[in-house]
Design an enzyme around this catalytic site. Structure first.
Site, PDB file in Angstrom:
ATOM      1  N   TYR A 132       5.154   0.326  -1.385  1.00  0.00           N
ATOM      2  CA  TYR A 132       5.852   0.664  -0.324  1.00  0.00           C
ATOM      3  C   TYR A 132       5.563  -0.517   0.818  1.00  0.00           C
ATOM      4  O   TYR A 132       4.238  -0.997   1.261  1.00  0.00           O
ATOM      5  CB  TYR A 132       5.272   1.826   0.422  1.00  0.00           C
ATOM      6  N   GLN A 193      10.708  10.287   2.342  1.00  0.00           N
ATOM      7  CA  GLN A 193      11.890  10.218   1.269  1.00  0.00           C
ATOM      8  C   GLN A 193      11.776   9.098   0.337  1.00  0.00           C
ATOM      9  O   GLN A 193      11.798   9.453  -0.945  1.00  0.00           O
ATOM     10  CB  GLN A 193      13.272  10.281   1.932  1.00  0.00           C
ATOM     11  N   ASN A 216       3.662   4.559   7.861  1.00  0.00           N
ATOM     12  CA  ASN A 216       3.230   5.310   9.030  1.00  0.00           C
ATOM     13  C   ASN A 216       2.999   6.701   8.785  1.00  0.00           C
ATOM     14  O   ASN A 216       2.382   6.982   7.430  1.00  0.00           O
ATOM     15  CB  ASN A 216       4.479   5.597  10.124  1.00  0.00           C
ATOM     16  N   SER A 239      -4.514   0.248  11.843  1.00  0.00           N
ATOM     17  CA  SER A 239      -5.502  -1.044  11.797  1.00  0.00           C
ATOM     18  C   SER A 239      -6.765  -1.209  12.700  1.00  0.00           C
ATOM     19  O   SER A 239      -6.713  -0.497  13.739  1.00  0.00           O
ATOM     20  CB  SER A 239      -4.561  -2.327  11.975  1.00  0.00           C
ATOM     21  N   GLN A 260      -5.361  -7.247  16.110  1.00  0.00           N
ATOM     22  CA  GLN A 260      -5.195  -5.948  15.662  1.00  0.00           C
ATOM     23  C   GLN A 260      -4.552  -4.969  16.527  1.00  0.00           C
ATOM     24  O   GLN A 260      -3.476  -4.317  16.194  1.00  0.00           O
ATOM     25  CB  GLN A 260      -6.354  -5.278  14.901  1.00  0.00           C
ATOM     26  N   HIS A 263      -0.569  -4.635  16.447  1.00  0.00           N
ATOM     27  CA  HIS A 263      -0.005  -3.858  15.441  1.00  0.00           C
ATOM     28  C   HIS A 263       0.540  -2.676  15.907  1.00  0.00           C
ATOM     29  O   HIS A 263       1.999  -2.497  15.858  1.00  0.00           O
ATOM     30  CB  HIS A 263      -1.156  -3.554  14.297  1.00  0.00           C
ATOM     31  N   GLU A 328     -12.268  -1.835   9.085  1.00  0.00           N
ATOM     32  CA  GLU A 328     -11.202  -2.409   8.104  1.00  0.00           C
ATOM     33  C   GLU A 328     -11.601  -3.905   8.107  1.00  0.00           C
ATOM     34  O   GLU A 328     -11.772  -4.687   7.087  1.00  0.00           O
ATOM     35  CB  GLU A 328      -9.817  -2.106   8.650  1.00  0.00           C
ATOM     36  N   HIS A 329     -11.248  -4.616   9.285  1.00  0.00           N
ATOM     37  CA  HIS A 329     -11.669  -6.069   9.329  1.00  0.00           C
ATOM     38  C   HIS A 329     -13.025  -6.255  10.082  1.00  0.00           C
ATOM     39  O   HIS A 329     -13.161  -5.595  11.374  1.00  0.00           O
ATOM     40  CB  HIS A 329     -10.771  -6.941  10.198  1.00  0.00           C
ATOM     41  N   ASP A 362      -4.973 -12.482   6.364  1.00  0.00           N
ATOM     42  CA  ASP A 362      -3.958 -11.274   6.283  1.00  0.00           C
ATOM     43  C   ASP A 362      -2.728 -12.105   5.566  1.00  0.00           C
ATOM     44  O   ASP A 362      -2.017 -11.383   4.754  1.00  0.00           O
ATOM     45  CB  ASP A 362      -3.432 -11.408   7.831  1.00  0.00           C
ATOM     46  N   GLU A 416     -23.259  26.193 -24.623  1.00  0.00           N
ATOM     47  CA  GLU A 416     -22.037  26.507 -23.630  1.00  0.00           C
ATOM     48  C   GLU A 416     -21.128  27.515 -24.261  1.00  0.00           C
ATOM     49  O   GLU A 416     -20.226  27.861 -23.382  1.00  0.00           O
ATOM     50  CB  GLU A 416     -21.344  25.155 -23.274  1.00  0.00           C
ATOM     51  N   HIS A 421     -16.118  24.033 -30.692  1.00  0.00           N
ATOM     52  CA  HIS A 421     -16.803  22.664 -30.580  1.00  0.00           C
ATOM     53  C   HIS A 421     -17.549  22.234 -31.630  1.00  0.00           C
ATOM     54  O   HIS A 421     -17.695  21.177 -32.397  1.00  0.00           O
ATOM     55  CB  HIS A 421     -17.161  22.393 -29.187  1.00  0.00           C
TER      56      HIS A 421
END
Length: 433
Positions: A132, A193, A216, A239, A260, A263, A328-329, A362, A416, A421
């Site tokens: 994606y 979708q 998103n 971010s 960041q 973004h 994250e960073h 990046d 058990e 088994h």
């Protein structure tokens, strides 16, 4: 002076203030989850028709099963249409990303133990993955590279890409990046979708084994809901960056802070230092940069809503704050970053020194830029080759091996209440006797 929140570690309620800052709403609410569930169910039921209905509605172009396909030939055309400088930059990035990720490849292994069993692990790639690639406010060819190249290194046979095309416009650099990084086919679709199409398959879009790449809140909700039907890399949120500095150029540090924030409005930038004067200087530099940045409105909204300038009074407190944030960073813009590095436990990617802005990672340094967000660096890792491989356990035994450990296994099976088994072992033990 800006309206960016300022915190001081000596305040009695500093931790409470920091936690409040970190508790920004980044997850999807019940309304989004419900809408996404309806879209997923519709695509699962109606296939291409549903995908194109939502694409036409949300992206504003007349989608059909035929024109949503992005062929490999179309990607090659894009590769030839972009500038020579574009091609050289993409080729360098691909080479560096591949070289780094080659180091992550896992190998088969096995050993024979004292009971005579041969035990091991087999590593195999996924058959087909779906990438994606975000689109909309900005185009991200770098995201194509960071997702596709590790998949190729892992040995994935088929890589397909989905990318939203608002107004039907395709980004040539994104398509060029897909071509050079090994994507075989793409689809001009996005949103929930597109995730549904990749997870369930349609008449045109093949079902994949795993979906990777950020998007998103609708994409995040969709990935969460299809997990189990297929794999996912992570639930990516807005971010984040934390910059820890002991000096340096305020203009550099302010730019790093804003890298960041630009973004989107939900991104989070945090600056930490032991120097109160440096905070003032960076604050002023942020305002100077915002006066000229094309995405200043987005960056300002992010910085003033979710950002912070934090004064700490020793480096141990700085490290504690970083680990609590689990960013994250993380930039350790320090004269001696190795001084603080051992104390850092939680961060997606760590940039050491004054000459390594986050943007270097990046695009072209080599490590992956798909990173855990929203404090998930406490338990998650960057995207890597290991995300496109899976492990199978190997067990081989001789009759002597079963004789050595089979009785204990049969005993546990009886305990058990699983007599069949136990029988599978006892029959073999009887024949051995």
């Amino acid at each position: 002076m800006s309206k960016i929140t300022r915190l001081d570690s000596r305040d009695p309620d500093f931790i409470a203030q920091l936690d409040a800052l970190l508790s920004r709403e980044t997850d999807t609410g019940a309304d989004v989850q419900s809408l996404v569930a309806d879209i997923l169910a519709d695509v699962k039921s109606r296939g291409d028709a549903a995908v194109c209905d939502y694409t036409s509605k949300f992206d504003g172009w007349a989608c059909t099963a035929e024109n949503m396909v992005i062929t490999h030939t179309r990607m090659e055309q894009a590769w030839r249409s972009v500038s020579e400088e574009d091609r050289k930059a993409l080729e360098l990035a691909v080479a560096r990303i591949r070289a780094y990720h080659e180091k992550q490849k896992q190998e088969d292994w096995q050993y024979t133990d004292e009971a005579g069993l041969t035990l091991g692990q087999r590593i195999t790639p996924l058959d087909r993955v779906g990438l994606y690639v975000p689109g909309g406010k900005a185009a991200y060819p770098s995201s194509v590279l960071m997702n596709a190249v590790p998949a190729r290194v892992a040995g994935v046979e088929e890589i397909v890409m989905v990318v939203p095309t608002p107004g039907g416009e395709m980004n040539e650099l994104v398509l060029a990046a897909a071509y050079i990084s090994g994507v075989q086919k793409g689809f001009a679709i996005g949103g929930a979708q597109a995730v549904a199409a990749l997870a369930y398959g349609t008449e045109t879009v093949p079902a994949v084994d795993k979906i990777v790449g950020p998007g998103n809140k609708f994409v995040a909700a969709a990935k969460r809901q299809v997990f189990g039907t297929c794999g996912i890399d992570m639930i990516a949120g807005p971010s984040e960056i934390v910059v820890v500095a002991d000096g340096g150029h305020p203009e550099w540090l302010a730019a790093d802070f804003l890298s960041q924030a630009e973004h989107d409005e939900a991104a989070q930038s945090i600056f930490i230092t032991t120097d109160a004067a440096l905070i003032d200087a960076v604050d002023a530099a942020i305002e100077q940069h915002l006066a000229t940045l094309p995405r200043a409105a987005i960056a300002r909204a992010s910085a003033e809503t979710h950002g912070a300038l934090i004064l700490v009074h020793d480096w141990a407190t700085a490290a504690d704050a970083v680990n609590r944030i689990a960013p994250e960073h993380l930039e350790l813009a320090l004269e001696d970053p190795d001084m603080l590095l051992p104390a850092i436990k939680h961060a997606g990617a760590i940039f050491l020194g004054h000459f390594v802005p986050e943007a270097l990672g990046d695009y072209i340094a080599g490590p992956n830029h798909v990173l855990p967000t929203n404090r998930t660096a406490r338990f998650s890792s960057p995207l890597g080759v290991y995300d496109f491989q899976k492990k199978s356990s190997i067990i081989r035994s001789t009759p002597a091996g079963v004789a050595a450990i089979g009785p204990a296994a049969a005993h546990l099976a009886h305990r058990e209440g699983l007599q069949a088994h136990a029988m599978t072992l006892e029959l073999r033990l009887k024949d051995k006797a």
